[in-house]
Design a protein around this motif. Structure first.
Motif, PDB file in Angstrom:
ATOM      1  N   GLU A  51     -52.728  -6.627  87.707  1.00 40.83           N
ATOM      2  CA  GLU A  51     -54.155  -6.918  87.859  1.00 40.83           C
ATOM      3  C   GLU A  51     -54.967  -5.665  88.171  1.00 40.83           C
ATOM      4  O   GLU A  51     -56.045  -5.465  87.619  1.00 40.83           O
ATOM      5  N   GLU A  52     -54.468  -4.833  89.054  1.00 39.48           N
ATOM      6  CA  GLU A  52     -55.221  -3.653  89.492  1.00 39.48           C
ATOM      7  C   GLU A  52     -55.292  -2.568  88.415  1.00 39.48           C
ATOM      8  O   GLU A  52     -56.331  -1.930  88.231  1.00 39.48           O
ATOM      9  N   PHE A  53     -54.185  -2.343  87.724  1.00 35.74           N
ATOM     10  CA  PHE A  53     -54.115  -1.216  86.805  1.00 35.74           C
ATOM     11  C   PHE A  53     -54.168  -1.618  85.334  1.00 35.74           C
ATOM     12  O   PHE A  53     -54.176  -0.759  84.466  1.00 35.74           O
ATOM     13  N   GLY A  54     -54.175  -2.915  85.063  1.00 30.09           N
ATOM     14  CA  GLY A  54     -54.263  -3.371  83.680  1.00 30.09           C
ATOM     15  C   GLY A  54     -53.052  -3.035  82.843  1.00 30.09           C
ATOM     16  O   GLY A  54     -53.160  -2.839  81.635  1.00 30.09           O
ATOM     17  N   VAL A  55     -51.901  -2.934  83.482  1.00 28.76           N
ATOM     18  CA  VAL A  55     -50.658  -2.670  82.757  1.00 28.76           C
ATOM     19  C   VAL A  55     -49.842  -3.960  82.688  1.00 28.76           C
ATOM     20  O   VAL A  55     -50.021  -4.861  83.506  1.00 28.76           O
ATOM     21  N   VAL A  56     -48.972  -4.013  81.710  1.00 27.36           N
ATOM     22  CA  VAL A  56     -48.053  -5.137  81.603  1.00 27.36           C
ATOM     23  C   VAL A  56     -46.667  -4.626  81.961  1.00 27.36           C
ATOM     24  O   VAL A  56     -46.166  -3.694  81.340  1.00 27.36           O
ATOM     25  N   ILE A  57     -46.093  -5.217  82.978  1.00 27.17           N
ATOM     26  CA  ILE A  57     -44.734  -4.868  83.372  1.00 27.17           C
ATOM     27  C   ILE A  57     -43.827  -5.909  82.729  1.00 27.17           C
ATOM     28  O   ILE A  57     -43.933  -7.102  83.021  1.00 27.17           O
ATOM     29  N   THR A  58     -42.977  -5.449  81.842  1.00 28.41           N
ATOM     30  CA  THR A  58     -42.130  -6.360  81.078  1.00 28.41           C
ATOM     31  C   THR A  58     -41.126  -7.057  82.001  1.00 28.41           C
ATOM     32  O   THR A  58     -40.815  -6.554  83.090  1.00 28.41           O
ATOM     33  N   PRO A  59     -40.598  -8.192  81.565  1.00 26.75           N
ATOM     34  CA  PRO A  59     -39.567  -8.861  82.370  1.00 26.75           C
ATOM     35  C   PRO A  59     -38.374  -7.942  82.654  1.00 26.75           C
ATOM     36  O   PRO A  59     -37.821  -7.975  83.755  1.00 26.75           O
ATOM     37  N   GLU A  60     -38.004  -7.113  81.689  1.00 25.24           N
ATOM     38  CA  GLU A  60     -36.894  -6.184  81.909  1.00 25.24           C
ATOM     39  C   GLU A  60     -37.224  -5.191  83.018  1.00 25.24           C
ATOM     40  O   GLU A  60     -36.397  -4.906  83.881  1.00 25.24           O
ATOM     41  N   GLU A  61     -38.453  -4.668  82.985  1.00 26.23           N
ATOM     42  CA  GLU A  61     -38.877  -3.738  84.030  1.00 26.23           C
ATOM     43  C   GLU A  61     -38.908  -4.435  85.381  1.00 26.23           C
ATOM     44  O   GLU A  61     -38.513  -3.849  86.396  1.00 26.23           O
ATOM     45  N   TYR A  68     -39.965   1.767  94.987  1.00 26.77           N
ATOM     46  CA  TYR A  68     -41.381   2.102  94.816  1.00 26.77           C
ATOM     47  C   TYR A  68     -41.575   3.174  93.757  1.00 26.77           C
ATOM     48  O   TYR A  68     -42.474   3.087  92.923  1.00 26.77           O
ATOM     49  N   GLY A  69     -40.747   4.211  93.788  1.00 23.90           N
ATOM     50  CA  GLY A  69     -40.897   5.335  92.868  1.00 23.90           C
ATOM     51  C   GLY A  69     -40.892   4.926  91.406  1.00 23.90           C
ATOM     52  O   GLY A  69     -41.578   5.543  90.582  1.00 23.90           O
ATOM     53  N   GLN A  70     -40.135   3.903  91.065  1.00 21.55           N
ATOM     54  CA  GLN A  70     -40.104   3.439  89.684  1.00 21.55           C
ATOM     55  C   GLN A  70     -41.451   2.826  89.284  1.00 21.55           C
ATOM     56  O   GLN A  70     -41.943   3.040  88.173  1.00 21.55           O
ATOM     57  N   PHE A  71     -42.040   2.064  90.198  1.00 18.11           N
ATOM     58  CA  PHE A  71     -43.362   1.495  89.930  1.00 18.11           C
ATOM     59  C   PHE A  71     -44.403   2.604  89.809  1.00 18.11           C
ATOM     60  O   PHE A  71     -45.275   2.553  88.944  1.00 18.11           O
ATOM     61  N   GLU A  72     -44.311   3.604  90.674  1.00 19.58           N
ATOM     62  CA  GLU A  72     -45.284   4.705  90.630  1.00 19.58           C
ATOM     63  C   GLU A  72     -45.213   5.433  89.289  1.00 19.58           C
ATOM     64  O   GLU A  72     -46.246   5.708  88.669  1.00 19.58           O
ATOM     65  N   LYS A  73     -44.017   5.749  88.827  1.00 15.17           N
ATOM     66  CA  LYS A  73     -43.871   6.422  87.540  1.00 15.17           C
ATOM     67  C   LYS A  73     -44.479   5.590  86.419  1.00 15.17           C
ATOM     68  O   LYS A  73     -45.137   6.122  85.518  1.00 15.17           O
ATOM     69  N   ARG A  74     -44.282   4.287  86.461  1.00 18.19           N
ATOM     70  CA  ARG A  74     -44.805   3.393  85.419  1.00 18.19           C
ATOM     71  C   ARG A  74     -46.338   3.384  85.424  1.00 18.19           C
ATOM     72  O   ARG A  74     -46.967   3.476  84.378  1.00 18.19           O
ATOM     73  N   VAL A  75     -46.917   3.301  86.598  1.00 16.03           N
ATOM     74  CA  VAL A  75     -48.379   3.260  86.707  1.00 16.03           C
ATOM     75  C   VAL A  75     -48.974   4.606  86.270  1.00 16.03           C
ATOM     76  O   VAL A  75     -49.937   4.641  85.503  1.00 16.03           O
ATOM     77  N   VAL A  76     -48.417   5.684  86.731  1.00 16.89           N
ATOM     78  CA  VAL A  76     -48.946   7.012  86.393  1.00 16.89           C
ATOM     79  C   VAL A  76     -48.780   7.300  84.905  1.00 16.89           C
ATOM     80  O   VAL A  76     -49.666   7.885  84.280  1.00 16.89           O
ATOM     81  N   SER A  77     -47.707   6.826  84.308  1.00 14.99           N
ATOM     82  CA  SER A  77     -47.461   7.095  82.882  1.00 14.99           C
ATOM     83  C   SER A  77     -48.431   6.365  81.979  1.00 14.99           C
ATOM     84  O   SER A  77     -48.616   6.758  80.830  1.00 14.99           O
ATOM     85  N   THR A  78     -49.055   5.311  82.471  1.00 21.37           N
ATOM     86  CA  THR A  78     -49.988   4.550  81.635  1.00 21.37           C
ATOM     87  C   THR A  78     -51.434   4.962  81.879  1.00 21.37           C
ATOM     88  O   THR A  78     -52.335   4.382  81.297  1.00 21.37           O
ATOM     89  N   ALA A  79     -51.629   5.944  82.747  1.00 15.42           N
ATOM     90  CA  ALA A  79     -52.991   6.386  83.074  1.00 15.42           C
ATOM     91  C   ALA A  79     -53.612   7.161  81.939  1.00 15.42           C
ATOM     92  O   ALA A  79     -52.994   7.779  81.169  1.00 15.42           O
TER      93      ALA A  79
END
Length: 79
Positions: A51-61, A68-79
Motif C-alpha cells: 500500500e505504501e510503496f505501490g509494489v506487488v510482493i509476489t507470493p513466492e517473495e 527486514y533486509g530482504q524487504f528493504e532491498k525489494r522496496v529500494v530496487s523498485t524506486a
C-alpha cells in the motif's frame, strides 16, 4: 521519494507493526529475532509495504522474505 526516505518509512512500518523502536529495525531483524514477528505480523508487513510503496510482493517473495533486509532491498530496487 528518495532511497533514504523510503528506508525511513519502511523502518517505521516495521516498528509500528512489531511494536519496537525504529533503531531496532536492522537488516537481520527476523521472526527468529523478534517475538512479535509472527505470521499475522508478516501479512500486515506485506500489505503495508504494498500500500505504501505501490509494489506487488509476489507470493513466492512473501514466503522467501524472512528478514527486514530482504524487504528493504525489494522496496529500494523498485524506486
Amino acid at each position: 521519494m528518495n532511497n533514504h526516505a523510503e528506508v525511513a518509512k519502511l523502518k517505521q512500518i516495521f516498528a509500528d507493526i512489531l511494536g519496537c523502536e525504529v533503531d531496532d529495525v536492522v537488516s537481520t531483524l527476523s521472526p527468529d529475532t523478534s517475538e512479535q514477528w509472527d505470521s499475522m505480523a508478516h501479512v500486515k508487513i506485506v500489505i503495508a509495504i504494498e500500500e505504501e510503496f505501490g509494489v506487488v510482493i509476489t507470493p513466492e517473495e512473501q514466503f522467501d522474505f524472512d528478514e527486514y533486509g530482504q524487504f528493504e532491498k525489494r522496496v529500494v530496487s523498485t524506486a
